[in-house]
Structures are given as structure tokens and as C-alpha cells.
Design an enzyme around this catalytic site. Structure first.
Site, PDB file in Angstrom:
ATOM      1  N   PRO A 168      66.363 -93.757 -31.793  1.00 36.34           N
ATOM      2  CA  PRO A 168      65.496 -92.603 -32.043  1.00 36.34           C
ATOM      3  C   PRO A 168      66.144 -91.622 -33.003  1.00 36.34           C
ATOM      4  O   PRO A 168      67.360 -91.415 -32.988  1.00 36.34           O
ATOM      5  CB  PRO A 168      65.350 -91.981 -30.648  1.00 36.34           C
ATOM      6  CG  PRO A 168      66.610 -92.362 -29.936  1.00 36.34           C
ATOM      7  CD  PRO A 168      66.975 -93.721 -30.455  1.00 36.34           C
ATOM      8  N   GLY A 216      61.172 -94.737 -33.525  1.00 38.64           N
ATOM      9  CA  GLY A 216      59.805 -94.527 -33.933  1.00 38.64           C
ATOM     10  C   GLY A 216      58.919 -93.750 -33.000  1.00 38.64           C
ATOM     11  O   GLY A 216      57.781 -93.421 -33.356  1.00 38.64           O
ATOM     12  N   CYS A 241      56.419 -74.574 -59.069  1.00 42.87           N
ATOM     13  CA  CYS A 241      55.313 -74.725 -60.021  1.00 42.87           C
ATOM     14  C   CYS A 241      54.645 -76.088 -59.873  1.00 42.87           C
ATOM     15  O   CYS A 241      54.665 -76.927 -60.782  1.00 42.87           O
ATOM     16  CB  CYS A 241      55.819 -74.514 -61.443  1.00 42.87           C
ATOM     17  SG  CYS A 241      56.321 -72.820 -61.754  1.00 42.87           S
ATOM     18  N   GLU A 242      54.066 -76.316 -58.720  1.00 40.58           N
ATOM     19  CA  GLU A 242      53.315 -77.527 -58.407  1.00 40.58           C
ATOM     20  C   GLU A 242      52.187 -77.130 -57.456  1.00 40.58           C
ATOM     21  O   GLU A 242      52.420 -76.413 -56.471  1.00 40.58           O
ATOM     22  CB  GLU A 242      54.193 -78.556 -57.679  1.00 40.58           C
ATOM     23  CG  GLU A 242      55.414 -79.040 -58.429  1.00 40.58           C
ATOM     24  CD  GLU A 242      55.109 -80.244 -59.304  1.00 40.58           C
ATOM     25  OE1 GLU A 242      53.973 -80.756 -59.243  1.00 40.58           O
ATOM     26  OE2 GLU A 242      56.013 -80.652 -60.052  1.00 40.58           O
TER      27      GLU A 242
END
Length: 421
Positions: free
Chosen positions: A276, A239, A346-347
Site C-alpha cells: 500500500p 491499490g 500560465c495554463e
């Protein structure tokens, strides 16, 4: 630090001009630096030097076989979350005793496969899962090494979609119930309880949430030992964040993280595992794309690239920032201008950046998305019937394609038309 630098005005991946790779494989593509992967792995390994430890790369960040083999040969273990990832780890030469199996939804078949092939431990997420692992282990005439993932109810102060350590998240067992859950685990003959697992989220830029979680783990370790459990391994998850921007606000370094682990957990004499992913792979990769069109809109200009949200979904999914730089360095003194940087899907969500200041660019110019090595290629798709893009690994002055771009026929021929059609 990474190994993507300008030389004589041209962006290089280690000693290879990025434009040379583009001429060979076409755009868009991912490129990874071996030197950066190894440097970041070794930073973690050295941060825990002098302690009994294993750095298990969280391969969900980037799971190409070449990346896994590079890290495995450097001594890394692997953290997997599916049978597919387990198979990839084994195919890359990682022995079972260096593979940790995490994830909230392990199936009986996945558990059976991993137990048969060898496993370092299962990080158990729930009591029903514990029962299934026990049953499979007894069926195979073996015992399964487990840790129990505890949820410490710590706010990781990260994006809501990648926070995993709060009480409302789906991960782990509430730490308040840990003692009764461990007692139940000890009663199951197919299980061997060896430790505790905790993971509170991804892209953390502050050590305080880690410290608070690890303090709770230290208290739990003492309590479980008093209950008679042989707690000898602590899996602390991963993290630690990376710098996605070039600002002066850098996340903590691995050496600082390692020192904090010693301070909070060193007195317990446990083996330490860390997992990690992003910090090893993130800054080790670029996505390179080409400008198709420069479109002049109402009050704004658009750079329309050949790379799209299906190739790099992080900006669309997480509102994530990536530094975007030209492959050919801008001439000194050239005034940057704002562009909306978008893809051809197409967004409206197929937008990488809005009003991003860039040097003036034209059709055919290439740009590179920095810090794209983690959660880039692994989260890509063939949305809009766009083929997956190639992955390339650089080693010094050499490069190799480590995943080919499929042809349109390859993609279409995976479909099967029923005989009644």
C-alpha cells in the site's frame, strides 16, 4: 480517519495550528501527520495478523526520508521502482531484505546496485528483464530472488491512467503464458524463483477486482507447484483506495481486504506481501495555500492561490477531486458561494476545482487541500521556475521542516552555461 481537525475554529495538524506552520515556512507547503501515517500502516499490519506477511510501503506515493524512517521504525518494508528510491530506502535505514524492487524498466545498473546492496526480491515484468537480471547476478557471482508479475486481465474499475491489470496495459506477463515463462526462469542459473507478483491498479474502491485477480493467482500457484516450482511468496501489490470526498461512500477497510486475502489465498500457506502507498500516505497530508486574489469574472468568481499545478498536479493530470477547506473555519450560518479555485501558472489546466462551494474568502486567507499526502510532493516540479514547496512533518505538538523550499538562486545555479556563451 486523519489527524487534521478544527479546534476553536482553527485547523490543526495533530496539536499544531496550521497557521503557526505557515507563519514559519510560508505558503504553499505540505504538512504530514505522523499519527496518521502510523495508524494507517498499522491497520494493514493488523489486517494480516496471524499470517506470515510483510507490509511494504509503496514509496512512490511519498518518499521523503522522514516519512520513510517513520514507517521503517514501525516495521514497514519498502516497495521501490528505481535506484533513487532504493537509495532513499537504504538511507532511511531499511535493510535490503525488506526492499522489493518493482517497475517495468529496471536497467542493468539499477539491478547491479540493488543486488550488491541487498534485495528481498525483484518483481520481474518481462522476459528480457529476466535475462538481464540473470546476467547481472552471474556477473556478481550470486543469485537473484525473483517473483514474476503476472497480468491477470482484470478490470480494476479505476482511472485509466492508474489501471495496470488489463491485457492492454504495459505491466506484467500475460497470465496465460505464466507457466512457460516460469519454466524459462527456472532454467536460468542466476535466478531463484520464489513466488508470484500481481498488481492491478490504484485507487480501487471495490474488493471484487482484487478477489477475481487473487483467485487467478491461487489457481496459478497450484499449477506452478505441480510444475515443480517452490512458490512460497505471493506479492499482492497495493491499490486500495482512500475517500477523497466526505461522502458516505467509503472504500473497503484494510481489515476487510485482509479477510478477503485469507479467504482466497490462506489455504496456500504462502508468505503474503502487500504494497500500500496511497492509503498510508494520502490522508496523512495536506497542501496549504494562500489566496492571492479574489477575481470577479463573467458569471463566476475565481480564487487565485499561490499554490499551482506544479505543486499538486493530480487535478490537472487525473481530473482528481480534493476536498478544499479554509484554515480558519467558517462562521456558522455563513452562506457558501461557488468559486473556480485556480493557481497562477500560465495554463488553463492549472485549475483545482470549478464552481466549488466555499465560504466567502479574501486575499490572505489560507485553504488546505485534504488527502494530498500521496502523489503530491513527489510529482511536483519547478514549472514556470517556481521553487519546490516545503514539506513539514508534525509529531504531536512538534513540527519540523523535512524539505526546505529552495531559494531562487539555488534553483537557477543548478544550470550550467557552456563556456562558448
Amino acid at each position: 480517519m486523519d489527524h487534521f481537525l478544527y479546534r476553536d475554529g482553527v485547523l490543526h495538524a495533530e496539536d499544531v495550528p496550521v497557521a503557526e506552520i505557515a507563519a514559519t515556512v510560508g505558503t504553499p507547503f505540505y504538512v504530514y501527520s505522523t499519527a496518521t501515517l502510523l495508524r494507517h500502516f498499522r491497520l494493514f499490519d493488523e489486517a494480516l495478523e496471524g499470517t506470515d506477511h510483510l507490509v511494504c510501503y509503496a514509496m512512490k506515493a511519498a518518499s521523503n526520508q522522514a516519512i520513510l524512517k517513520t514507517l521503517a521504525e514501525a516495521g514497514a518494508g519498502m516497495d521501490v521502482v528505481s535506484e533513487g528510491e532504493y537509495r532513499r530506502a537504504k538511507a532511511a535505514g531499511v535493510p535490503g531484505d525488506k526492499i522489493v524492487f518493482s517497475g517495468v524498466g529496471k536497467t542493468a545498473d539499477e539491478i547491479r546496485y540493488a543486488l550488491s546492496g541487498g534485495i528481498r526480491q525483484f518483481n520481474v515484468e518481462s522476459e528480457p528483464e529476466m535475462e538481464v537480471i540473470n546476467a547481472v547476478a552471474l556477473e556478481l557471482g550470486t543469485t537473484a530472488p525473483i517473483t514474476v508479475r503476472v497480468n491477470p486481465d482484470v478490470d480494476a474499475k479505476t482511472h485509466a491512467k492508474i489501471a495496470t491489470g488489463k491485457s492492454e496495459n504495459k505491466f506484467g506477463i500475460p497470465i496465460a503464458r505464466a507457466r512457460e515463462v516460469y519454466a524459462h526462469a527456472a532454467s536460468l542459473p542466476g535466478l531463484e524463483v520464489i513466488g508470484i507478483d500481481v498488481h492491478i491498479g490504484s485507487q480501487l474502491t471495490d474488493l471484487d477486482p482484487f478477489r477475481l485477480a487473487y483467485q487467478k493467482v491461487a489457481e496459478l500457484t497450484q499449477a506452478l507447484r505441480e510444475d515443480g516450482h517452490d512458490i512460497r511468496r505471493l506479492d499482492l501489490g497495493g491499490g486500495l483506495g482512500i475517500p477523497y470526498t466526505r461522502s458516505n461512500e467509503a472504500p473497503p477497510l484494510p481489515v476487510e481486504y485482509g479477510q478477503m486475502i485469507r479467504e482466497e489465498l490462506g489455504h496456500l500457506n504462502c508468505e503474503i506481501e502487500i504494497e500500500p502507498g496511497r492509503l498510508i500516505a494520502g490522508n496523512a497530508g495536506l497542501m496549504v495555500s494562500k489566496v492571492i486574489y479574489v477575481k470577479h469574472g463573467e458569471g463566476r468568481d475565481f480564487l487565485i492561490l499561490d499554490g499551482a499545478m506544479n505543486d499538486l498536479i493530480r487535478p490537472a493530470m487525473y481530473e482528481a477531486y480534493h476536498d478544499i477547506v479554509p484554515v480558519t473555519e467558517a462562521t456558522p450560518g455563513v452562506e457558501p458561494q461557488p468559486y473556480d479555485i485556480v493557481g497562477p501558472v500560465c495554463e488553463s489546466g492549472d485549475t483545482f476545482a470549478k464552481a466549488r462551494l466555499m465560504p466567502p474568502l479574501e486575499a490572505g486567507d489560507m485553504v488546505a487541500f485534504r488527502s494530498a499526502g500521496a502523489y503530491g510532493a513527489v510529482m511536483s516540479s519547478e514549472y514556470n521556475s517556481r521553487p519546490l514547496i516545503p514539506e513539514v512533518l508534525v509529531h504531536g505538538d512538534q513540527f519540523a521542516v523535512i524539505r526546505q523550499r529552495p531559494t531562487f538562486d539555488d534553483m537557477i545555479n543548478r544550470d550550467t552555461i557552456p563556456e562558448w556563451l
